[in-house]
Design an enzyme around this catalytic site. Structure first.
Site, PDB file in Angstrom:
ATOM      1  N   ASP A   1      -5.439  -0.734   3.606  1.00 52.46           N
ATOM      2  CA  ASP A   1      -4.346  -1.243   4.422  1.00 52.46           C
ATOM      3  C   ASP A   1      -4.039  -2.661   3.956  1.00 52.46           C
ATOM      4  OD1 ASP A   1      -2.448  -1.114   6.532  1.00 52.46           O
ATOM      5  OD2 ASP A   1      -3.791  -2.236   7.841  1.00 52.46           O
ATOM      6  N   THR A   2      -2.764  -2.938   3.749  1.00 50.90           N
ATOM      7  CA  THR A   2      -2.344  -4.300   3.410  1.00 50.90           C
ATOM      8  C   THR A   2      -1.574  -4.867   4.600  1.00 50.90           C
ATOM      9  OG1 THR A   2      -0.274  -3.530   2.383  1.00 50.90           O
ATOM     10  CG2 THR A   2      -2.185  -3.814   0.929  1.00 50.90           C
TER      11      THR A   2
ATOM     12  N   GLU B   1       1.386  -6.316   6.882  1.00 53.89           N
ATOM     13  CA  GLU B   1       2.794  -5.923   6.966  1.00 53.89           C
ATOM     14  C   GLU B   1       3.690  -7.073   6.534  1.00 53.89           C
ATOM     15  OE1 GLU B   1       3.615  -2.791   7.575  1.00 53.89           O
ATOM     16  OE2 GLU B   1       1.487  -2.373   7.857  1.00 53.89           O
TER      17      GLU B   1
ATOM     18  N   ASP C   1       0.814  -1.221   0.000  1.00 56.02           N
ATOM     19  CA  ASP C   1       0.000   0.000   0.000  1.00 56.02           C
ATOM     20  C   ASP C   1       0.847   1.270   0.000  1.00 56.02           C
ATOM     21  OD1 ASP C   1       0.859   0.088   2.675  1.00 56.02           O
ATOM     22  OD2 ASP C   1      -1.034  -0.670   3.439  1.00 56.02           O
TER      23      ASP C   1
ATOM     24  N   ARG D   1       1.669   6.888   0.266  1.00 57.11           N
ATOM     25  CA  ARG D   1       0.863   5.910   1.007  1.00 57.11           C
ATOM     26  C   ARG D   1      -0.542   5.981   0.433  1.00 57.11           C
ATOM     27  NH1 ARG D   1      -2.219   2.822   3.256  1.00 57.11           N
ATOM     28  NH2 ARG D   1      -2.073   2.064   5.383  1.00 57.11           N
TER      29      ARG D   1
ATOM     30  N   ARG E   1       4.845  11.133   4.320  1.00 58.49           N
ATOM     31  CA  ARG E   1       4.530  10.463   3.056  1.00 58.49           C
ATOM     32  C   ARG E   1       3.342  11.180   2.428  1.00 58.49           C
ATOM     33  NH1 ARG E   1       3.673   4.432   5.350  1.00 58.49           N
ATOM     34  NH2 ARG E   1       2.249   5.679   6.599  1.00 58.49           N
TER      35      ARG E   1
END
Length: 177
Positions: free
Chosen positions: A21-22, A24, A5, A16, A66
């Site tokens: 959300d992916t 980790e 992501d 970002r 980011r």
């Protein structure tokens, strides 16, 4: 390429993806680690060598400096949405960046229905109910301190984690419902 992501642009800027959300890459759970690798690979394949268009929402930068953006390919395909539709990412609503919230939730519902990626095995209820915060879009186990602090007007009781995901809620990072 950073992960599923997040991308690094030619000029050195890190972007970002908003609204998703992916898992980790450092996850200790093998299923999540495999999904993290798959999300990173899909993100790399979709973006490598392509000219991307970034669309910003209310906040342009996060606490790590980011860029926060919805990322589009030249054909108009939104990568944030595509990663969710493939089941490689989940919806992560962070106010005030909600421009495409409904579109991302629809993509997540499609992934759940098709049982893709994260949704290959549907989450089972481990509690008698779950407490969701309609303001923050997070859901909690009943004993979670974060869930107990939810103001009554923002409090929603849900029967299962799947019901929470279907409505676009994200799990609390503390109690991990």
């Amino acid at each position: 390429m950073v992960d599923g992501d997040t991308i690094r642009l030619t000029g050195g800027f890190t972007v970002r993806y908003l609204g998703i959300d992916t898992p980790e890459l450092t996850s200790s759970r093998s299923f999540e680690k495999g999904l993290a690798q798959a999300a990173k690979q899909a993100n790399s394949e979709l973006t490598r060598g392509r000219k991307l268009r970034l669309e910003y929402d209310e906040e342009r930068y996060d606490q790590y400096n980011r860029l926060l953006a919805y990322v589009f390919l030249p054909d108009g395909q939104m990568l944030n949405e595509e990663l969710v539709r493939q089941g490689l990412a989940r919806v992560l609503v962070v106010f005030p960046n909600i421009r495409y919230q409904a579109l991302l939730i629809l993509a997540q519902q499609q992934a759940i229905t098709a049982r893709r990626g994260w949704w290959r095995e549907l989450p089972q209820a481990q509690e008698p109910f779950y407490v969701a915060n309609t303001r923050t879009r997070r859901f909690h186990r009943p004993a979670c301190p974060g869930g107990k602090k939810i103001a009554q007007p923002n409090r929603l009781i849900l029967k299962t984690p799947l019901e929470a995901y279907w409505q676009g809620f994200s799990p609390c990072r503390r109690c991990q419902p």
